[in-house]
Design a protein around this motif. Structure first.
Motif, PDB file in Angstrom:
ATOM      1  N   SER A  76       0.802  -1.233   0.000  1.00  0.00           N
ATOM      2  CA  SER A  76       0.000   0.000   0.000  1.00  0.00           C
ATOM      3  C   SER A  76       0.833   1.281   0.000  1.00  0.00           C
ATOM      4  O   SER A  76       0.498   2.241   0.703  1.00  0.00           O
ATOM      5  N   HIS A  77       1.907   1.321  -0.750  1.00  0.00           N
ATOM      6  CA  HIS A  77       2.785   2.484  -0.855  1.00  0.00           C
ATOM      7  C   HIS A  77       3.507   2.790   0.451  1.00  0.00           C
ATOM      8  O   HIS A  77       4.169   3.820   0.563  1.00  0.00           O
ATOM      9  N   GLU A  78       3.385   1.953   1.447  1.00  0.00           N
ATOM     10  CA  GLU A  78       3.959   2.218   2.766  1.00  0.00           C
ATOM     11  C   GLU A  78       5.457   1.946   2.757  1.00  0.00           C
ATOM     12  O   GLU A  78       5.895   0.836   2.502  1.00  0.00           O
ATOM     13  N   ASN A  79       6.243   2.992   3.043  1.00  0.00           N
ATOM     14  CA  ASN A  79       7.702   2.838   3.002  1.00  0.00           C
ATOM     15  C   ASN A  79       8.362   3.136   4.345  1.00  0.00           C
ATOM     16  O   ASN A  79       9.549   3.400   4.412  1.00  0.00           O
ATOM     17  N   LEU A  80       7.597   3.089   5.424  1.00  0.00           N
ATOM     18  CA  LEU A  80       8.143   3.402   6.741  1.00  0.00           C
ATOM     19  C   LEU A  80       8.523   2.141   7.504  1.00  0.00           C
ATOM     20  O   LEU A  80       8.021   1.858   8.573  1.00  0.00           O
ATOM     21  N   GLY A  81       9.412   1.372   6.954  1.00  0.00           N
ATOM     22  CA  GLY A  81       9.907   0.177   7.620  1.00  0.00           C
ATOM     23  C   GLY A  81      10.039  -0.986   6.667  1.00  0.00           C
ATOM     24  O   GLY A  81       9.270  -1.121   5.713  1.00  0.00           O
ATOM     25  N   VAL A  82      11.007  -1.840   6.958  1.00  0.00           N
ATOM     26  CA  VAL A  82      11.258  -2.977   6.071  1.00  0.00           C
ATOM     27  C   VAL A  82      10.129  -4.005   6.112  1.00  0.00           C
ATOM     28  O   VAL A  82       9.976  -4.791   5.182  1.00  0.00           O
ATOM     29  N   GLY A  83       9.315  -3.998   7.170  1.00  0.00           N
ATOM     30  CA  GLY A  83       8.199  -4.925   7.250  1.00  0.00           C
ATOM     31  C   GLY A  83       7.144  -4.687   6.193  1.00  0.00           C
ATOM     32  O   GLY A  83       6.316  -5.561   5.927  1.00  0.00           O
ATOM     33  N   ASN A  84       7.165  -3.515   5.568  1.00  0.00           N
ATOM     34  CA  ASN A  84       6.193  -3.192   4.526  1.00  0.00           C
ATOM     35  C   ASN A  84       6.649  -3.619   3.138  1.00  0.00           C
ATOM     36  O   ASN A  84       5.915  -3.442   2.172  1.00  0.00           O
ATOM     37  N   VAL A  85       7.845  -4.149   3.033  1.00  0.00           N
ATOM     38  CA  VAL A  85       8.338  -4.654   1.750  1.00  0.00           C
ATOM     39  C   VAL A  85       7.816  -6.077   1.587  1.00  0.00           C
ATOM     40  O   VAL A  85       8.169  -6.970   2.344  1.00  0.00           O
ATOM     41  N   LEU A  86       6.940  -6.256   0.603  1.00  0.00           N
ATOM     42  CA  LEU A  86       6.361  -7.576   0.340  1.00  0.00           C
ATOM     43  C   LEU A  86       7.254  -8.415  -0.556  1.00  0.00           C
ATOM     44  O   LEU A  86       7.175  -9.640  -0.549  1.00  0.00           O
TER      45      LEU A  86
END
Length: 125
Positions: A76-86
């Motif tokens: 969802s365009h979320e780039n505030l942390g590596v956990g958001n990298v799918l």
């Protein structure tokens, strides 16, 4: 001609559309459409106002070199942390195809990504 009316609609939440029958479960990949050039409603947190963003998908206006070197595939365009990298864009796969910006993405093997990849395989997402 008729009367023009403006209607406020909620923001479309889907950012990437999986191409039918493109999922490769063993390689953990899928082909996605990440832009069609359609206007997308955005929100400016500084001004507090909404606006429509329209991205050009004219090949002369698009630079895909960073994506084609393995750009991140984000939740969802979320780039505030590596956990958001799918996952990651498969190198060399991003292109403009038939009026759509498309790429092949490879999903992480992390346990937190597995439910998302399963939903994609099941055609829920």
């Amino acid at each position: 001609m008729g009367v023009e009316t403006t209607v406020q609609l909620p923001q479309l939440l889907l950012r990437a559309d999986v191409r039918a029958d493109s999922v490769n479960a063993s390689a953990r990949t899928a082909d996605i459409v990440f832009s069609t050039g359609a206007p997308v409603r955005r929100y400016d947190w500084i001004s507090g106002e909404s606006y429509f963003e329209t991205l050009s998908i004219d090949p002369s206006a698009v630079r895909l070199d960073r994506l084609n070197r393995g750009g991140p595939f984000l939740d969802s365009h979320e780039n505030l942390g590596v956990g958001n990298v799918l996952g990651v864009v498969v190198e060399g796969s991003a292109k403009i195809d038939n009026g759509q910006a498309v790429a092949t993405v490879r999903f992480s093997k992390r346990s937190s990504v597995e439910p998302i990849f399963q939903d994609i395989k099941d055609r829920i997402l």
